[in-house]
Design a protein around this motif. Sequence first.
Motif, PDB file in Angstrom:
ATOM      1  N   ASP A 262     -37.751 -27.980 -22.401  1.00 45.19           N
ATOM      2  CA  ASP A 262     -37.140 -29.245 -22.769  1.00 45.19           C
ATOM      3  C   ASP A 262     -35.671 -29.018 -23.131  1.00 45.19           C
ATOM      4  O   ASP A 262     -35.342 -28.053 -23.836  1.00 45.19           O
ATOM      5  N   TYR A 263     -34.781 -29.887 -22.645  1.00 41.06           N
ATOM      6  CA  TYR A 263     -33.350 -29.705 -22.889  1.00 41.06           C
ATOM      7  C   TYR A 263     -33.016 -29.733 -24.377  1.00 41.06           C
ATOM      8  O   TYR A 263     -32.176 -28.958 -24.834  1.00 41.06           O
ATOM      9  N   THR A 264     -33.662 -30.597 -25.142  1.00 42.06           N
ATOM     10  CA  THR A 264     -33.378 -30.682 -26.581  1.00 42.06           C
ATOM     11  C   THR A 264     -33.635 -29.339 -27.255  1.00 42.06           C
ATOM     12  O   THR A 264     -32.834 -28.872 -28.068  1.00 42.06           O
ATOM     13  N   TYR A 265     -34.754 -28.696 -26.893  1.00 37.74           N
ATOM     14  CA  TYR A 265     -35.065 -27.369 -27.434  1.00 37.74           C
ATOM     15  C   TYR A 265     -33.977 -26.365 -27.054  1.00 37.74           C
ATOM     16  O   TYR A 265     -33.460 -25.624 -27.895  1.00 37.74           O
ATOM     17  N   LEU A 266     -33.607 -26.340 -25.759  1.00 33.96           N
ATOM     18  CA  LEU A 266     -32.589 -25.400 -25.278  1.00 33.96           C
ATOM     19  C   LEU A 266     -31.252 -25.652 -25.974  1.00 33.96           C
ATOM     20  O   LEU A 266     -30.569 -24.712 -26.394  1.00 33.96           O
ATOM     21  N   SER A 267     -30.890 -26.914 -26.094  1.00 36.09           N
ATOM     22  CA  SER A 267     -29.627 -27.293 -26.711  1.00 36.09           C
ATOM     23  C   SER A 267     -29.571 -26.874 -28.177  1.00 36.09           C
ATOM     24  O   SER A 267     -28.576 -26.303 -28.646  1.00 36.09           O
ATOM     25  N   ASN A 268     -30.642 -27.161 -28.915  1.00 33.66           N
ATOM     26  CA  ASN A 268     -30.685 -26.787 -30.340  1.00 33.66           C
ATOM     27  C   ASN A 268     -30.664 -25.277 -30.515  1.00 33.66           C
ATOM     28  O   ASN A 268     -29.950 -24.758 -31.387  1.00 33.66           O
ATOM     29  N   LEU A 269     -31.418 -24.560 -29.690  1.00 33.92           N
ATOM     30  CA  LEU A 269     -31.449 -23.103 -29.751  1.00 33.92           C
ATOM     31  C   LEU A 269     -30.068 -22.521 -29.458  1.00 33.92           C
ATOM     32  O   LEU A 269     -29.571 -21.653 -30.178  1.00 33.92           O
TER      33      LEU A 269
ATOM     34  N   SER B 194     -27.103 -23.936 -29.716  1.00 30.75           N
ATOM     35  CA  SER B 194     -26.161 -24.251 -30.805  1.00 30.75           C
ATOM     36  C   SER B 194     -26.405 -23.362 -32.019  1.00 30.75           C
ATOM     37  O   SER B 194     -25.460 -22.867 -32.636  1.00 30.75           O
ATOM     38  N   GLU B 195     -27.679 -23.164 -32.341  1.00 31.78           N
ATOM     39  CA  GLU B 195     -28.051 -22.349 -33.496  1.00 31.78           C
ATOM     40  C   GLU B 195     -27.586 -20.902 -33.325  1.00 31.78           C
ATOM     41  O   GLU B 195     -27.005 -20.306 -34.223  1.00 31.78           O
ATOM     42  N   VAL B 196     -27.814 -20.341 -32.148  1.00 30.94           N
ATOM     43  CA  VAL B 196     -27.501 -18.933 -31.906  1.00 30.94           C
ATOM     44  C   VAL B 196     -26.012 -18.717 -31.596  1.00 30.94           C
ATOM     45  O   VAL B 196     -25.400 -17.782 -32.093  1.00 30.94           O
ATOM     46  N   GLN B 197     -25.424 -19.589 -30.781  1.00 30.03           N
ATOM     47  CA  GLN B 197     -24.052 -19.396 -30.316  1.00 30.03           C
ATOM     48  C   GLN B 197     -22.998 -20.018 -31.227  1.00 30.03           C
ATOM     49  O   GLN B 197     -21.822 -19.683 -31.134  1.00 30.03           O
ATOM     50  N   GLY B 198     -23.399 -20.987 -32.041  1.00 28.42           N
ATOM     51  CA  GLY B 198     -22.425 -21.657 -32.897  1.00 28.42           C
ATOM     52  C   GLY B 198     -21.565 -22.660 -32.147  1.00 28.42           C
ATOM     53  O   GLY B 198     -20.529 -23.079 -32.638  1.00 28.42           O
ATOM     54  N   THR B 199     -21.974 -23.004 -30.951  1.00 29.20           N
ATOM     55  CA  THR B 199     -21.296 -24.014 -30.140  1.00 29.20           C
ATOM     56  C   THR B 199     -22.356 -24.715 -29.296  1.00 29.20           C
ATOM     57  O   THR B 199     -23.452 -24.195 -29.132  1.00 29.20           O
ATOM     58  N   THR B 200     -22.005 -25.867 -28.777  1.00 26.12           N
ATOM     59  CA  THR B 200     -22.977 -26.597 -27.958  1.00 26.12           C
ATOM     60  C   THR B 200     -22.935 -26.110 -26.511  1.00 26.12           C
ATOM     61  O   THR B 200     -21.950 -25.503 -26.073  1.00 26.12           O
ATOM     62  N   ILE B 201     -23.989 -26.408 -25.779  1.00 24.67           N
ATOM     63  CA  ILE B 201     -24.019 -26.109 -24.346  1.00 24.67           C
ATOM     64  C   ILE B 201     -22.865 -26.835 -23.671  1.00 24.67           C
ATOM     65  O   ILE B 201     -22.167 -26.267 -22.821  1.00 24.67           O
ATOM     66  N   GLU B 202     -22.633 -28.080 -24.066  1.00 18.93           N
ATOM     67  CA  GLU B 202     -21.557 -28.882 -23.468  1.00 18.93           C
ATOM     68  C   GLU B 202     -20.194 -28.212 -23.666  1.00 18.93           C
ATOM     69  O   GLU B 202     -19.399 -28.128 -22.730  1.00 18.93           O
ATOM     70  N   GLN B 203     -19.936 -27.723 -24.881  1.00 15.98           N
ATOM     71  CA  GLN B 203     -18.660 -27.048 -25.147  1.00 15.98           C
ATOM     72  C   GLN B 203     -18.541 -25.757 -24.347  1.00 15.98           C
ATOM     73  O   GLN B 203     -17.467 -25.408 -23.858  1.00 15.98           O
ATOM     74  N   PHE B 204     -19.644 -25.056 -24.206  1.00  7.12           N
ATOM     75  CA  PHE B 204     -19.660 -23.824 -23.417  1.00  7.12           C
ATOM     76  C   PHE B 204     -19.313 -24.138 -21.959  1.00  7.12           C
ATOM     77  O   PHE B 204     -18.509 -23.443 -21.338  1.00  7.12           O
ATOM     78  N   ILE B 205     -19.898 -25.206 -21.438  1.00  4.36           N
ATOM     79  CA  ILE B 205     -19.615 -25.630 -20.057  1.00  4.36           C
ATOM     80  C   ILE B 205     -18.153 -26.029 -19.928  1.00  4.36           C
ATOM     81  O   ILE B 205     -17.466 -25.601 -18.988  1.00  4.36           O
ATOM     82  N   ILE B 206     -17.648 -26.821 -20.861  1.00  7.90           N
ATOM     83  CA  ILE B 206     -16.254 -27.279 -20.812  1.00  7.90           C
ATOM     84  C   ILE B 206     -15.307 -26.080 -20.857  1.00  7.90           C
ATOM     85  O   ILE B 206     -14.329 -26.029 -20.102  1.00  7.90           O
ATOM     86  N   SER B 207     -15.593 -25.113 -21.708  1.00  9.50           N
ATOM     87  CA  SER B 207     -14.752 -23.906 -21.787  1.00  9.50           C
ATOM     88  C   SER B 207     -14.716 -23.169 -20.454  1.00  9.50           C
ATOM     89  O   SER B 207     -13.654 -22.748 -19.992  1.00  9.50           O
TER      90      SER B 207
END
Length: 177
Positions: A89-96, A98-111
């Motif tokens: 589930d995307y919500t699970y992946l997204s929360n995980l 953010s928790e581990v990386q300290g940034t969102t998937i969206e921010q990682f993609i934008i970077s």
Amino acid sequence: MAVKEELRKLGLHFIVVDLGEVEVMVNISMTQRQELKANLLLSGLELMDDKKSMLIEKIKNIIIEMVHHSEEIIKVNFSDYLSEKMNHDYTYLSNLFSEVQGTTIEQFIISHKTERIKELIIYGEHNITEIAWKMGYSSVAHLSSQFKKVTGLSPSHFKQLKDKRRCPLEEVGNVKA
């Protein structure tokens, strides 16, 4: 290739060696695991045992592949694409993430998109409109505003700076009066 070589050295037969993932034919002993881990570290690679870390690495690899190496433009929502690829589930992946990386998937993609856009601008093979299309932006304006938020520069200003950094060879080392 380095992973395959290390597996061969340990006499481990593998089924799949893919980006960030290895499937071996038999269970490996703790000694083999430790030796593999140490040898991979010497090659600048890391053996991950933690399921969460492995999920994070897979997410990163999918994003990097999509942004930097794929010519295919994803036509579905990225969250759906990632959920399907990861079988979670995307919500699970997204929360995980953010928790581990300290940034969102969206921010990682934008970077990563921003870095790829810089690369494409520097290569000079495409104009901004082509880059926007290639990178999956709805418009040049959307690309430009996102690029400026991240870099502080518009794409055209970035291009001008890139062009100014280069100096004709005949001018290198000459003192300007």
